[in-house]
Design a protein around this motif. Structure first.
Motif, PDB file in Angstrom:
ATOM      1  N   GLU A 278       0.835  -1.209   0.000  1.00  0.00           N
ATOM      2  CA  GLU A 278       0.000   0.000   0.000  1.00  0.00           C
ATOM      3  C   GLU A 278       0.869   1.259   0.000  1.00  0.00           C
ATOM      4  O   GLU A 278       0.582   2.228  -0.694  1.00  0.00           O
ATOM      5  CB  GLU A 278      -0.927   0.023   1.218  1.00  0.00           C
ATOM      6  N   MET A 279       1.928   1.229   0.777  1.00  0.00           N
ATOM      7  CA  MET A 279       2.841   2.376   0.806  1.00  0.00           C
ATOM      8  C   MET A 279       3.450   2.602  -0.580  1.00  0.00           C
ATOM      9  O   MET A 279       3.550   3.741  -1.054  1.00  0.00           O
ATOM     10  CB  MET A 279       3.952   2.135   1.831  1.00  0.00           C
ATOM     11  N   ALA A 280       3.849   1.517  -1.225  1.00  0.00           N
ATOM     12  CA  ALA A 280       4.437   1.626  -2.564  1.00  0.00           C
ATOM     13  C   ALA A 280       3.413   2.149  -3.571  1.00  0.00           C
ATOM     14  O   ALA A 280       3.764   2.854  -4.517  1.00  0.00           O
ATOM     15  CB  ALA A 280       4.971   0.267  -3.006  1.00  0.00           C
ATOM     16  N   MET A 281       2.155   1.811  -3.356  1.00  0.00           N
ATOM     17  CA  MET A 281       1.088   2.247  -4.259  1.00  0.00           C
ATOM     18  C   MET A 281       0.756   3.728  -4.093  1.00  0.00           C
ATOM     19  O   MET A 281       0.526   4.432  -5.079  1.00  0.00           O
ATOM     20  CB  MET A 281      -0.181   1.415  -3.998  1.00  0.00           C
ATOM     21  N   TYR A 282       0.754   4.207  -2.860  1.00  0.00           N
ATOM     22  CA  TYR A 282       0.173   5.521  -2.593  1.00  0.00           C
ATOM     23  C   TYR A 282       1.175   6.624  -2.236  1.00  0.00           C
ATOM     24  O   TYR A 282       0.839   7.803  -2.334  1.00  0.00           O
ATOM     25  CB  TYR A 282      -0.853   5.404  -1.471  1.00  0.00           C
ATOM     26  N   LEU A 283       2.380   6.264  -1.803  1.00  0.00           N
ATOM     27  CA  LEU A 283       3.338   7.291  -1.406  1.00  0.00           C
ATOM     28  C   LEU A 283       4.084   7.844  -2.618  1.00  0.00           C
ATOM     29  O   LEU A 283       4.435   7.106  -3.534  1.00  0.00           O
ATOM     30  CB  LEU A 283       4.346   6.722  -0.403  1.00  0.00           C
ATOM     31  N   ASP A 284       4.339   9.135  -2.598  1.00  0.00           N
ATOM     32  CA  ASP A 284       5.085   9.755  -3.697  1.00  0.00           C
ATOM     33  C   ASP A 284       6.528   9.254  -3.752  1.00  0.00           C
ATOM     34  O   ASP A 284       7.107   9.080  -4.818  1.00  0.00           O
ATOM     35  CB  ASP A 284       5.075  11.283  -3.552  1.00  0.00           C
ATOM     36  N   ILE A 285       7.102   9.044  -2.583  1.00  0.00           N
ATOM     37  CA  ILE A 285       8.481   8.549  -2.500  1.00  0.00           C
ATOM     38  C   ILE A 285       8.480   7.242  -1.719  1.00  0.00           C
ATOM     39  O   ILE A 285       7.893   7.166  -0.627  1.00  0.00           O
ATOM     40  CB  ILE A 285       9.403   9.580  -1.822  1.00  0.00           C
ATOM     41  N   PHE A 286       9.129   6.225  -2.263  1.00  0.00           N
ATOM     42  CA  PHE A 286       9.157   4.922  -1.603  1.00  0.00           C
ATOM     43  C   PHE A 286      10.520   4.276  -1.815  1.00  0.00           C
ATOM     44  O   PHE A 286      11.025   4.238  -2.948  1.00  0.00           O
ATOM     45  CB  PHE A 286       8.060   4.017  -2.160  1.00  0.00           C
ATOM     46  N   PRO A 287      11.157   3.759  -0.746  1.00  0.00           N
ATOM     47  CA  PRO A 287      12.498   3.166  -0.850  1.00  0.00           C
ATOM     48  C   PRO A 287      12.453   1.740  -1.390  1.00  0.00           C
ATOM     49  O   PRO A 287      12.707   0.775  -0.671  1.00  0.00           O
ATOM     50  CB  PRO A 287      12.994   3.208   0.599  1.00  0.00           C
ATOM     51  N   LEU A 288      12.165   1.595  -2.655  1.00  0.00           N
ATOM     52  CA  LEU A 288      11.984   0.272  -3.260  1.00  0.00           C
ATOM     53  C   LEU A 288      13.215  -0.613  -3.096  1.00  0.00           C
ATOM     54  O   LEU A 288      13.104  -1.817  -2.835  1.00  0.00           O
ATOM     55  CB  LEU A 288      11.653   0.436  -4.748  1.00  0.00           C
ATOM     56  N   ASP A 289      14.403  -0.008  -3.224  1.00  0.00           N
ATOM     57  CA  ASP A 289      15.629  -0.813  -3.157  1.00  0.00           C
ATOM     58  C   ASP A 289      15.915  -1.381  -1.777  1.00  0.00           C
ATOM     59  O   ASP A 289      16.807  -2.214  -1.616  1.00  0.00           O
ATOM     60  CB  ASP A 289      16.831  -0.009  -3.656  1.00  0.00           C
ATOM     61  N   GLN A 290      15.150  -0.951  -0.784  1.00  0.00           N
ATOM     62  CA  GLN A 290      15.301  -1.549   0.543  1.00  0.00           C
ATOM     63  C   GLN A 290      14.627  -2.921   0.610  1.00  0.00           C
ATOM     64  O   GLN A 290      14.879  -3.703   1.528  1.00  0.00           O
ATOM     65  CB  GLN A 290      14.708  -0.624   1.610  1.00  0.00           C
ATOM     66  N   PHE A 291      13.752  -3.187  -0.342  1.00  0.00           N
ATOM     67  CA  PHE A 291      12.991  -4.438  -0.333  1.00  0.00           C
ATOM     68  C   PHE A 291      13.304  -5.343  -1.524  1.00  0.00           C
ATOM     69  O   PHE A 291      13.099  -6.550  -1.458  1.00  0.00           O
ATOM     70  CB  PHE A 291      11.484  -4.134  -0.334  1.00  0.00           C
ATOM     71  N   VAL A 292      13.784  -4.746  -2.616  1.00  0.00           N
ATOM     72  CA  VAL A 292      14.091  -5.518  -3.826  1.00  0.00           C
ATOM     73  C   VAL A 292      15.457  -5.097  -4.354  1.00  0.00           C
ATOM     74  O   VAL A 292      15.691  -3.903  -4.564  1.00  0.00           O
ATOM     75  CB  VAL A 292      13.029  -5.292  -4.932  1.00  0.00           C
ATOM     76  N   PRO A 293      16.389  -6.045  -4.572  1.00  0.00           N
ATOM     77  CA  PRO A 293      17.705  -5.697  -5.130  1.00  0.00           C
ATOM     78  C   PRO A 293      17.551  -4.983  -6.471  1.00  0.00           C
ATOM     79  O   PRO A 293      16.661  -5.300  -7.265  1.00  0.00           O
ATOM     80  CB  PRO A 293      18.391  -7.058  -5.301  1.00  0.00           C
ATOM     81  N   ALA A 294      18.432  -4.028  -6.730  1.00  0.00           N
ATOM     82  CA  ALA A 294      18.345  -3.196  -7.930  1.00  0.00           C
ATOM     83  C   ALA A 294      18.298  -4.019  -9.217  1.00  0.00           C
ATOM     84  O   ALA A 294      17.523  -3.720 -10.133  1.00  0.00           O
ATOM     85  CB  ALA A 294      19.523  -2.224  -7.968  1.00  0.00           C
TER      86      ALA A 294
END
Length: 340
Positions: A278-294
């Motif tokens: 939900e955070m990834a869906m709705y937040l303008d900024i999200f630290p994706l690389d903290q959860f998925v390797p680049a």
């Protein structure tokens, strides 16, 4: 006879692209606040109709049978036929669909209950007429009672309200404006039913209902930030994130790790994962690389078909990423980010 409301439902099925089930759409139309349904609405651009077509199981089954019988729907694949696709394609269908504001439905509905009841109450008292509340909603009744107890020049404010509504209605135009205007109840006039509005607009009652929902949503959006009418939205929010996900988000903001958030909230891993999506869906900024390797982010983007949000093909192709990680990448891609 084909109605615009039929086209809206067909367009909802079309947007699912055969990747989700009949039951998935049922939950979207009823506005189920589950993680899966919120994600379906987000990825397949169904948020405008979220919760805007409340259906019983029986009514929904009858609806799908009707669409199939008329040759518009292939239920085995849950995809439109060529004839159904044609009915879902007109610009008028998409225009109405996208205006419905299902993602704001609670905000819109509560604001309407407050304002419509306030107008009826004020006008009836001004003309010393007894009345039956147009809204059988206890919270709205209490809100209006408290409002009218305030020491304000309500006559002057009513003139301001009227002026603001007129300007907003001019912006949204017909048939949306007409559907909104005729739903108001005053001291001497009762708001029209959807059937009566349908007769005025020469449409069916369901299309008239959708015109009202779309018109009211657009009216609220059209109001300037300093509009006095915005007072009727006091305490309400257009927040799309669920309350539970927001609680988890607040903990993440404090620096808690995933495991710490889970321990603090005493929830299952899958539930916290849903909150992060939900955070990834709705937040303008999200630290994706903290959860998925680049490198995995790039691979997922390259493997996704441009017209598909299906998780399984990518999961099976890669083998070393979880559905959770794919959903996170998809969420950011849907928001327009790119990593390739």
């Amino acid at each position: 006879m084909v109605h615009l409301a039929d086209g809206v439902l067909l367009l909802a099925i079309k947007r699912l692209n055969g990747e989700r089930s009949e039951r998935s759409l049922f939950h979207v139309l009823n506005g189920k606040r589950s993680a899966t349904t919120l994600q379906d609405a987000f990825f397949y651009e169904l948020e405008p109709v979220f919760g805007q077509f409340p259906q019983t199981t029986y009514a929904y089954e009858s609806l799908l049978k009707g669409l199939e019988k008329r040759g518009w729907l292939n239920r085995k694949q849950f995809k439109l036929t060529e004839a159904g696709d044609m009915l879902a394609s007109p610009e008028a269908v998409e225009d109405l669909f996208n205006r419905l504001g299902g993602e704001r439905r609670d905000f819109n509905a509560t604001t309407w209950k407050r304002l419509s009841l306030f107008v009826q109450t004020f006008m009836s008292k001004e003309h010393e007429r007894t009345f039956y509340p147009v809204q059988a909603d206890r919270p709205a009744e209490q809100w209006v009672k408290r409002l009218l107890q305030l020491d304000r020049d309500w006559k002057v404010l009513m003139q301001s309200f009227h002026h603001e509504i007129e300007i907003a209605l001019e912006k949204i135009g017909d048939p949306y404006a007409t559907a909104v205007v005729y739903r108001f109840t005053g001291a001497f006039e009762t708001g029209l039913t959807y059937e009566q509005i349908a007769s005025l607009l020469d449409v069916d009652a369901e299309t008239a209902r959708l015109y009202f929902l779309a018109g009211w949503n657009e009216l609220l959006i059209a109001l300037p930030e300093d509009a006095k009418l915005r007072g009727f939205t006091y305490g309400l929010s257009t927040e799309r994130m669920t309350y539970s996900a927001r609680e988890s988000y607040e903990l993440f903001l404090k620096g808690y790790s995933f495991q710490q958030v889970q321990s603090q909230r005493r929830l299952r891993t899958s539930t916290i994962e849903d909150h992060v999506v939900e955070m990834a869906m709705y937040l303008d900024i999200f630290p994706l690389d903290q959860f998925v390797p680049a490198e995995e982010i790039v691979t997922i983007e390259r493997l996704r078909h441009p017209n598909s949000w299906a998780l399984k093909p990518i999961f099976e192709e890669m083998g070393n990423v979880s559905y959770f990680q794919i959903r996170l990448v998809f969420a950011r891609l849907k928001r327009g980010e790119t990593f390739v």
